[in-house]
Structure formats: C-alpha cells, structure tokens
Motif scaffolding. Sequence first.
Motif, PDB file in Angstrom:
ATOM      1  N   TRP A  37       8.815   9.588 -25.153  1.00 30.78           N
ATOM      2  CA  TRP A  37       8.818   9.342 -26.594  1.00 30.78           C
ATOM      3  C   TRP A  37       7.358   9.227 -27.019  1.00 30.78           C
ATOM      4  CZ3 TRP A  37      12.110   4.778 -29.000  1.00 30.78           C
ATOM      5  CH2 TRP A  37      11.862   4.692 -30.379  1.00 30.78           C
ATOM      6  N   GLU A  47       4.939  20.225 -30.064  1.00 29.62           N
ATOM      7  CA  GLU A  47       6.200  20.750 -30.578  1.00 29.62           C
ATOM      8  C   GLU A  47       6.852  21.674 -29.551  1.00 29.62           C
ATOM      9  OE1 GLU A  47       5.510  22.358 -34.490  1.00 29.62           O
ATOM     10  OE2 GLU A  47       5.464  20.347 -35.388  1.00 29.62           O
ATOM     11  N   GLN A  51       8.585  19.437 -27.210  1.00 29.31           N
ATOM     12  CA  GLN A  51       9.817  18.938 -27.808  1.00 29.31           C
ATOM     13  C   GLN A  51      10.924  19.986 -27.668  1.00 29.31           C
ATOM     14  OE1 GLN A  51       9.839  18.449 -32.099  1.00 29.31           O
ATOM     15  NE2 GLN A  51      11.102  16.601 -31.947  1.00 29.31           N
ATOM     16  N   LYS A  52      10.596  21.238 -27.927  1.00 31.94           N
ATOM     17  CA  LYS A  52      11.587  22.315 -27.833  1.00 31.94           C
ATOM     18  C   LYS A  52      12.064  22.509 -26.397  1.00 31.94           C
ATOM     19  CE  LYS A  52       9.972  24.945 -31.851  1.00 31.94           C
ATOM     20  NZ  LYS A  52       9.281  26.180 -32.328  1.00 31.94           N
ATOM     21  N   LEU A  73       9.666  16.412 -24.308  1.00 28.76           N
ATOM     22  CA  LEU A  73       9.540  15.315 -25.263  1.00 28.76           C
ATOM     23  C   LEU A  73      10.912  15.011 -25.842  1.00 28.76           C
ATOM     24  CD1 LEU A  73       6.281  15.616 -27.431  1.00 28.76           C
ATOM     25  CD2 LEU A  73       7.185  13.584 -26.295  1.00 28.76           C
ATOM     26  N   THR A  74      11.485  13.907 -25.406  1.00 31.16           N
ATOM     27  CA  THR A  74      12.807  13.510 -25.876  1.00 31.16           C
ATOM     28  C   THR A  74      12.769  13.135 -27.349  1.00 31.16           C
ATOM     29  OG1 THR A  74      13.069  12.545 -23.671  1.00 31.16           O
ATOM     30  CG2 THR A  74      14.780  12.043 -25.296  1.00 31.16           C
ATOM     31  N   LYS A  75      11.678  12.455 -27.743  1.00 30.02           N
ATOM     32  CA  LYS A  75      11.538  12.014 -29.128  1.00 30.02           C
ATOM     33  C   LYS A  75      10.075  12.164 -29.542  1.00 30.02           C
ATOM     34  CE  LYS A  75      12.795   8.164 -32.223  1.00 30.02           C
ATOM     35  NZ  LYS A  75      13.848   8.893 -32.964  1.00 30.02           N
ATOM     36  N   LEU A  76       9.851  12.849 -30.650  1.00 28.89           N
ATOM     37  CA  LEU A  76       8.501  13.047 -31.191  1.00 28.89           C
ATOM     38  C   LEU A  76       8.486  12.555 -32.634  1.00 28.89           C
ATOM     39  CD1 LEU A  76       5.598  14.213 -31.173  1.00 28.89           C
ATOM     40  CD2 LEU A  76       6.600  16.439 -31.789  1.00 28.89           C
TER      41      LEU A  76
END
Length: 399
Positions: free
Chosen positions: A284, A303, A306-307, A311-314
């Motif tokens: 996170w 990003e 995240q995709k 990254l579980t949470k951004l």
Amino acid sequence: MSESTLTAPPETTTDSTVIVYSKTNPYPATVLVNDLLTGPQSEKETIHIEMELAEGMTYTPGDALGVVPAYCEEAVNDALKALGFSGDETVIEPVKGTDGNKITVREALTSKLGIGKLARGAVNQYAKLAGENTPEGLKALLGTENKVAAEAYVWGREFVDLVTDFPGVVKDPQDLFNILQRLMPRMYSIASSQTAHPGQVHLTVRVVLYDAHGRHRQGVCSSLLGHRAPVNGKLPVFLEKNDKFRLPVDTNLPVIMIGPGTGIAPFRAFLEERETRGHKGDNWLVFGDQRAASDYLYKDQFEGMQKSGLLTKLQTAFSRDQATKIYVQDRLREASDELFAWLERGAHFYVCGDASRMAKDVEQVLLESIAKGINGSPEQAAEYLKKMKADQRYQRDVY
C-alpha cells in the motif's frame, strides 16, 4: 542517519588490495542518467539520477548514499571577493594525527569548509576574531540575550553575507578553519533496488533553490547533483547502512508506505525489491505532492505496478489540485478502517520525509485509526503503537 558510519563493503582488486569506500575515500561514480522528474508547471525542481557502483559495493533497500559535495564556482568567487583573497593563498587543512594538508584557499572554500547556510557559531567565532574591533552591529548578535536577533539574522543568509555586512575581519585565511564548520557529506535515501538494477544506485533529489536577502541561493549538494553532474561525469559517493529502515523479514507480510515528495525514494526501492524477488506480501503506497500534472514522481512506474497487482493499494494526495488542500494524512484518514485491518494482519508501517509536520500528522492519524479499530482510548492506542515500534513494524526515515 549518522554521517560517520562507513559501510561500503570492501572491494578486492586483482592484486588482493582491499579498497574501502567512505566519506574520506569516496568512490568516483559515473553518472549514467540525470533526468528532471517534475513538469514545467512545478514550483519544484526534482531530479532522478542514476550512478554506477564499483564491484563489491552493495546496499539494501532502506540504505543511504553519501555524496561528498562541493560549492559552485560562483559561490566560491563571491566569498573570495568579499574576503579580499585571490584564492591562491596557501592554508593548512587540519587532519587529525597529521601535520595537515597544504591546499589553496579556493580549494578550502570549494570542498572543505561550509560557506553555505550561516550558523550562529560562525557568527560568534567571527566576532571573536574581530576582538575589540567588533562592529556594533555584530555585537548585537552575540550572547544568550541576543539569541532571537541572531537567529533572525542567520536565517536565509550565508557566510558571504556575514563577511559583506562586517568586512575586514579575516586577515589571515588560515582563520577560516576556526570560523567555519567542515563541509560534510550529504545523505540521500537510495531510490533503487540493487536486485533490479545490478551495479547501480539511484537517487530522487529536490534541487534546493531560493532567493533570500537579495541573493539567489542553492543547496550545495542538491545543486551539484541537479546542475553539475552531467551524464558521464563523476560524483564522489559512499554507501551507508540504515538497519532501522528495512522491509519485513517475512516477505508475506503487508507493508504500508507513506512517502510525499522525495520521501518516495526508499519506497521505490522497496517496491522494486519486492517485485524482483517475488515477495507475496500486499503493498500500500501513499504519495503526495502539489500537483498531479507536474509533481507526480514516478507516475508511470507506480501505476504500472498497480496494474500488475504488485501495488495492492495506491493513494495520491495533490494539495494544490483543489480548493481544499489534501495531504497524505488525509488519505490515510479516509481509509481508517482498512488501515487498521492491515495492521491487524501484521502490516509494517513506514514513513519517509518531513519530520516537522508531515510525520507527526501521519502518526496522529495512525493513532486515531488504532483507537477506532480497538474501540479504545488514546492511551490504549499509544500502547498498540508502542508494541508496533518494539516489533519494528513502525519505522520512520524523517529529516
């Protein structure tokens, strides 16, 4: 971080000679990349710089890189002019256990003495050298009774201002070593994983630039990195460990990282390390700055993470993109219940950046979230956080 800890591992050459790189024996690293991260509309100048390291120089995400700074030629010339020296005069640089090194005044003011940010100690030593000829204006800055006036005077000023305001005090250039503090290395959180970038080290640096008291000022080391470190140029560097800022040993545990501005640096390293090594723990990241269009550092990389699911949470907080300023602590408060749920799963919580306000505000939100989660008092929340600290689950790299 201590500037005196020497942690660059020894490099063994072909003739078995061991080389230890340190602040007194830095490695001349070649600059590979020096890119501007911020956009044209930004009020800041933040750079991404990549350097090569010698074989045997290794680091762990969370560590720092020491850079041995030097003042720009213009700053040195201004100081020499104010002092009335040519720069060719010879002085002896004191070196413990030796008779010292014979160098020129120009060299002393370039890389040995701190002629930047003015300290009260330098004002006092300057007045001491003036003795009975101390100007009245300088006397008004001395003693505990004049501490407020002295603090107001030194703010935003440099040594050249002191010499300009009260000229003619330094007759012998050797006295500069009694007035000024030594120029020390600057420490920067490493912004890369060596697993992801073998033989390299990356930094994220904000170039300090401002105007004060009628002069344009610049940070001695940040301006060196930003303006005087071209690709293929050399920079004197060394590594320093920071064992108090480490990813969890259990790679399945989640991590929460709060890094506004250049505080993002070690978390880029953390994420690259977890990605490259295949760590399974959730990640996170909370990043903040002024404007998304011009100040979103490493946007594409984060990003992309995240995709990919790394990254579980951004979360992002850009303070100037709306009428009401939003900061990283506000984003945390919005996700208070989720934050506590992650903590209950054993998440490690990290903060990097400004110590004076941001880190304190983030800790307050953390305590509020804990108190709400346990349905307890502020004192009980403080005990929960104390246990996190003891278990090294709450780590800060603040400055």
